[in-house]
Enzyme design. Structure first.
Site, PDB file in Angstrom:
ATOM      1  N   GLU A 153     -44.841-115.928   2.952  1.00 34.62           N
ATOM      2  CA  GLU A 153     -46.269-115.564   2.249  1.00 34.62           C
ATOM      3  C   GLU A 153     -45.832-115.048   0.913  1.00 34.62           C
ATOM      4  O   GLU A 153     -44.729-115.198   0.280  1.00 34.62           O
ATOM      5  CB  GLU A 153     -46.793-114.529   3.357  1.00 34.62           C
ATOM      6  CG  GLU A 153     -47.875-113.904   2.055  1.00 34.62           C
ATOM      7  CD  GLU A 153     -49.156-114.663   1.845  1.00 34.62           C
ATOM      8  OE1 GLU A 153     -49.361-115.602   3.048  1.00 34.62           O
ATOM      9  OE2 GLU A 153     -49.470-115.455   0.284  1.00 34.62           O
ATOM     10  N   LEU A 199     -49.649-108.713   3.219  1.00 40.66           N
ATOM     11  CA  LEU A 199     -49.845-109.923   4.374  1.00 40.66           C
ATOM     12  C   LEU A 199     -52.238-109.910   4.417  1.00 40.66           C
ATOM     13  O   LEU A 199     -52.269-109.227   3.980  1.00 40.66           O
ATOM     14  CB  LEU A 199     -49.620-109.690   5.737  1.00 40.66           C
ATOM     15  CG  LEU A 199     -47.981-109.600   4.918  1.00 40.66           C
ATOM     16  CD1 LEU A 199     -47.258-109.245   6.238  1.00 40.66           C
ATOM     17  CD2 LEU A 199     -47.241-110.947   4.688  1.00 40.66           C
ATOM     18  N   THR A 235     -56.122-114.665   2.352  1.00 43.65           N
ATOM     19  CA  THR A 235     -58.060-113.702   1.751  1.00 43.65           C
ATOM     20  C   THR A 235     -58.505-113.320   2.561  1.00 43.65           C
ATOM     21  O   THR A 235     -59.717-112.385   2.154  1.00 43.65           O
ATOM     22  CB  THR A 235     -59.227-115.637   1.971  1.00 43.65           C
ATOM     23  OG1 THR A 235     -58.515-117.045   1.127  1.00 43.65           O
ATOM     24  CG2 THR A 235     -60.369-115.478   1.557  1.00 43.65           C
ATOM     25  N   LYS A 250     -67.241-106.607   4.136  1.00 39.97           N
ATOM     26  CA  LYS A 250     -67.744-106.078   4.764  1.00 39.97           C
ATOM     27  C   LYS A 250     -66.970-104.482   4.822  1.00 39.97           C
ATOM     28  O   LYS A 250     -68.511-103.661   4.778  1.00 39.97           O
ATOM     29  CB  LYS A 250     -67.299-106.414   6.237  1.00 39.97           C
ATOM     30  CG  LYS A 250     -68.101-107.200   6.844  1.00 39.97           C
ATOM     31  CD  LYS A 250     -67.641-107.790   6.465  1.00 39.97           C
ATOM     32  CE  LYS A 250     -68.223-109.833   5.865  1.00 39.97           C
ATOM     33  NZ  LYS A 250     -68.141-110.613   6.171  1.00 39.97           N
ATOM     34  N   GLY A 261     -44.026-121.296  -0.170  1.00 41.53           N
ATOM     35  CA  GLY A 261     -43.650-122.030   1.028  1.00 41.53           C
ATOM     36  C   GLY A 261     -43.627-123.980   0.121  1.00 41.53           C
ATOM     37  O   GLY A 261     -44.477-124.296   0.187  1.00 41.53           O
ATOM     38  N   HIS A 311     -80.565-100.823  28.819  1.00 46.55           N
ATOM     39  CA  HIS A 311     -81.585-100.495  28.650  1.00 46.55           C
ATOM     40  C   HIS A 311     -81.255 -98.891  28.211  1.00 46.55           C
ATOM     41  O   HIS A 311     -80.848 -98.141  28.657  1.00 46.55           O
ATOM     42  CB  HIS A 311     -83.201 -99.996  29.659  1.00 46.55           C
ATOM     43  CG  HIS A 311     -84.336 -99.800  28.662  1.00 46.55           C
ATOM     44  ND1 HIS A 311     -84.713-100.659  28.040  1.00 46.55           N
ATOM     45  CD2 HIS A 311     -84.954 -98.832  29.221  1.00 46.55           C
ATOM     46  CE1 HIS A 311     -85.788 -99.620  27.718  1.00 46.55           C
ATOM     47  NE2 HIS A 311     -86.153 -98.584  27.825  1.00 46.55           N
TER      48      HIS A 311
HETATM   49  P1  NAI Z   1     -71.378-122.420   1.954  1.00 48.50           P
HETATM   50  O1  NAI Z   1     -70.604-123.140   2.371  1.00 48.50           O
HETATM   51  O2  NAI Z   1     -70.755-121.277   3.231  1.00 48.50           O
HETATM   52  O3  NAI Z   1     -72.199-122.443   1.009  1.00 48.50           O
HETATM   53  C1  NAI Z   1     -72.182-123.146  -0.201  1.00 48.50           C
HETATM   54  C2  NAI Z   1     -73.845-123.329  -0.479  1.00 48.50           C
HETATM   55  O4  NAI Z   1     -73.590-123.626  -1.345  1.00 48.50           O
HETATM   56  C3  NAI Z   1     -74.347-124.176   0.192  1.00 48.50           C
HETATM   57  O5  NAI Z   1     -75.460-124.228   0.745  1.00 48.50           O
HETATM   58  C4  NAI Z   1     -74.882-125.338  -0.498  1.00 48.50           C
HETATM   59  O6  NAI Z   1     -75.742-126.395  -0.199  1.00 48.50           O
HETATM   60  C5  NAI Z   1     -74.773-124.530  -2.087  1.00 48.50           C
HETATM   61  N1  NAI Z   1     -74.340-125.697  -2.998  1.00 48.50           N
HETATM   62  C6  NAI Z   1     -73.458-126.632  -2.907  1.00 48.50           C
HETATM   63  N2  NAI Z   1     -72.628-127.264  -4.288  1.00 48.50           N
HETATM   64  C7  NAI Z   1     -74.522-126.696  -4.913  1.00 48.50           C
HETATM   65  C8  NAI Z   1     -74.109-126.757  -6.180  1.00 48.50           C
HETATM   66  N3  NAI Z   1     -74.532-127.426  -7.609  1.00 48.50           N
HETATM   67  N4  NAI Z   1     -75.101-125.518  -6.476  1.00 48.50           N
HETATM   68  C9  NAI Z   1     -76.574-124.813  -5.856  1.00 48.50           C
HETATM   69  N5  NAI Z   1     -76.411-124.702  -4.886  1.00 48.50           N
HETATM   70  C10 NAI Z   1     -74.792-125.542  -3.997  1.00 48.50           C
HETATM   71  O7  NAI Z   1     -69.340-121.706   1.362  1.00 48.50           O
HETATM   72  P2  NAI Z   1     -69.657-120.844   0.853  1.00 48.50           P
HETATM   73  O8  NAI Z   1     -70.516-119.499   0.838  1.00 48.50           O
HETATM   74  O9  NAI Z   1     -68.572-120.867  -0.308  1.00 48.50           O
HETATM   75  O10 NAI Z   1     -68.395-120.190   1.613  1.00 48.50           O
HETATM   76  C11 NAI Z   1     -66.977-120.650   1.827  1.00 48.50           C
HETATM   77  C12 NAI Z   1     -66.291-120.476   3.313  1.00 48.50           C
HETATM   78  O11 NAI Z   1     -65.970-119.279   3.225  1.00 48.50           O
HETATM   79  C13 NAI Z   1     -67.671-120.755   3.665  1.00 48.50           C
HETATM   80  O12 NAI Z   1     -66.946-122.570   5.507  1.00 48.50           O
HETATM   81  C14 NAI Z   1     -67.820-119.881   4.974  1.00 48.50           C
HETATM   82  O13 NAI Z   1     -68.456-119.957   6.102  1.00 48.50           O
HETATM   83  C15 NAI Z   1     -66.482-119.017   4.404  1.00 48.50           C
HETATM   84  N6  NAI Z   1     -67.288-117.327   4.533  1.00 48.50           N
HETATM   85  C16 NAI Z   1     -67.952-116.166   6.274  1.00 48.50           C
HETATM   86  C17 NAI Z   1     -67.929-115.869   5.609  1.00 48.50           C
HETATM   87  C18 NAI Z   1     -68.098-115.178   7.326  1.00 48.50           C
HETATM   88  O14 NAI Z   1     -68.229-115.707   8.361  1.00 48.50           O
HETATM   89  N7  NAI Z   1     -69.481-114.306   7.407  1.00 48.50           N
HETATM   90  C19 NAI Z   1     -68.550-114.703   5.111  1.00 48.50           C
HETATM   91  C20 NAI Z   1     -67.831-115.336   3.600  1.00 48.50           C
HETATM   92  C21 NAI Z   1     -67.384-117.451   3.514  1.00 48.50           C
END
Ligand code: NAI
Length: 464
Positions: A33, A38, A41, A51, A115, A443
């Protein structure tokens, strides 16, 4: 040169979990790492700190806006942002320190440094303290991903930021502009909106959380608007200019009309890209596919003995998906039948109400030519949701029209993140909607909404 059965590069949820499982199975394992803490992200600048802030900001919001309905009249509610931030940092530290303890307990060797693949089972670990080379019979790449940058709006760590900086602003922005209404945009937009910022979200697609069921996504947009968030949907940012302490974005809607929006912070949350450029992948000949590391069903890359998991490879970029892949890969390496069911990976957005989904929605099933039937039930018909004072949202159950097999469950509502687990188990066990409907649910609980939605598939919800 130290040699190991397995070298894992990257100590995020994919990598550290893989290392633990490999060590449990008797493999001599090293975890490399580059960062001081550790956890990657997820623990340091993702899932966990977000959260913590979502919980604190929700409490602040409830005390300011919803406590009176419970007959509680707080004299004054004030925000102590530094204390909120230090609570978050304490949680992160506890958890990341805990991973160090787990590594010791499982006798995983933690090597600090970057690494880099050096070919034929060799990894160079380089740090300020010096470089060393180690040998591994197998190498697992688990370096994760980084935020995508917009070409005309480079990150500056101050006004134009990633989620990392948006988790530790030292004061509430006057106007936070969020680009992207995905998980990060909606979650961090919610945090700062609740803490008093004006928040405008610009999204390319015509709806928020575009991956979700249309009805739930529309419902969520309405809820977030009612909380004060402003949306520009089906809109794209075409230009940006910095002016002193402010940034002005030119936003163009679907009709081609332009609008200038000025804010003091811009959070760019348009997705993440895999970290494929810093571990010697190209030099080692590791093939990519659409920017992701190409792997076969056993996580094997194009280079024998080199494997990859998590955000680097296909599938959603989710901590729990990476963890399950880490476990499956370690088991396969140890000669066991490791497996990940990609049809049963939940996806949660921790807004209020929460959005949690697993499996296909109706549109996705129809696009695949699968005949579907569905049932839905609203939280407002549920006693527990009423008592909580949190009765926004609904559950939708999607089943195969002929066999009744569960295809997907979609929840927008209180504690949807916890409720979805039951649906994931049901899908994993290949249950039918009837199985869920006939299962006795305590319930009064929120989970009864899921049972009622399953009953509604056959038009026999009791309270609807
Ligand atoms: P995301 O892929 O979830 O959402 C990005 C959004 O930006 C999409 O709705 C897309 O249509 C929009 N977009 C793309 N280019 C754009 C532009 N030029 N102008 C305006 N809108 C645009 O990506 P996000 O929110 O950055 O998250 C990254 C990753 O991290 C994802 O895979 C997500 O699932 C994960 N993540 C998961 C979380 C959770 O499980 N609660 C919390 C935070 C992130």
């Amino acid at each position: 040169m130290d040699s190991f059965d397995l070298i894992v590069i990257g100590a995020g949820p994919g990598g550290y979990v893989c290392a633990i499982r490999a060590a449990q199975l008797g493999l001599k394992t090293a975890l490399v790492e580059k960062d001081a803490a550790l956890g990657g992200t997820c623990l340091n600048v993702g899932c966990i700190p977000s959260k913590a802030l979502l919980e604190s900001s929700e409490l602040f919001h409830v005390m300011r806006h919803r406590s009176e309905a419970h007959g509680i009249l707080p004299a004054s509610v004030k925000l102590d942002l530094p204390r909120m931030m230090s609570r978050k940092e304490g949680i992160v530290k506890d958890l990341t320190d805990g991973i160090g303890v787990l590594m010791k307990k499982n006798k995983v060797a933690v090597l600090r440094g970057r690494g880099v693949l050096k070919g034929a089972g060799k990894v160079a670990v380089s740090s300020e303290a010096g470089d060393q080379e180690i040998q591994g019979k197998a190498i697992c790449l688990a370096m994760g991903s980084v935020p995508v940058q917009l070409p005309f709006l480079p990150f500056d760590g101050n006004k134009v930021v990633t989620s990392t900086e948006a988790l530790c602003f030292d004061k509430v922005p006057a106007h936070l502009i969020v680009i992207g209404a995905g998980a990060i945009g909606l979650e961090l937009g919610s945090v700062w909106n609740r803490l008093g910022a004006k928040v405008t979200v610009v999204e390319l697609l015509p709806r928020v959380a575009p991956f979700a069921d249309v009805q739930l996504s529309t419902f969520l947009e309405r809820s977030l608007k009612a909380q004060g968030m402003i949306f520009r949907l089906g809109a794209k940012v075409t230009a940006a200019r910095a002016e002193g302490e402010a940034v002005t974005l030119v936003v163009q809607n679907a009709k081609g009309e332009e609008e200038a929006i000025t804010g003091d912070k811009v959070l760019v949350a348009v997705g993440r890209k895999p970290c494929t450029d810093s571990a010697g992948l190209a030099e080692a000949g590791v093939a990519l596919d659409g920017g992701r590391v190409q792997v076969d069903g056993h996580f094997q890359t194009s280079v024998p003995g080199v494997y990859a998991i998590g955000d680097l490879i296909r599938g959603p970029m989710l901590a729990h998906k990476a963890q399950d892949e880490g476990v499956a890969f370690a088991e396969l390496l140890a000669g066991k039948p490791g497996h990940v069911n990609y049809e049963a990976i939940p996806n949660v957005v921790y807004t209020w109400p929460e959005l949690a989904t697993v499996g296909m929605n109706e549109d996705e099933a129809k696009a695949k030519g699968i005949p579907v039937k569905s049932g839905k039930f609203y939280f407002k018909g549920n006693g527990r949701a009423k008592s909580l004072g949190e009765d926004e949202g609904l559950v939708k159950v999607v089943a195969h029209a002929e066999t009744d097999r569960l295809l997907g469950v979609h929840i927008l509502g209180p504690r949807a993140s916890d409720m979805i687990a039951e649906a994931v188990v049901a899908i994993e066990m290949k249950a039918s909607a009837e199985d869920l409907a006939r299962t006795c649910h305590a319930h009064p609980t929120l989970s009864e909404v899921l049972k009622e939605a399953a009953l509604a598939v056959d038009k026999r919800a009791i309270h609807g």
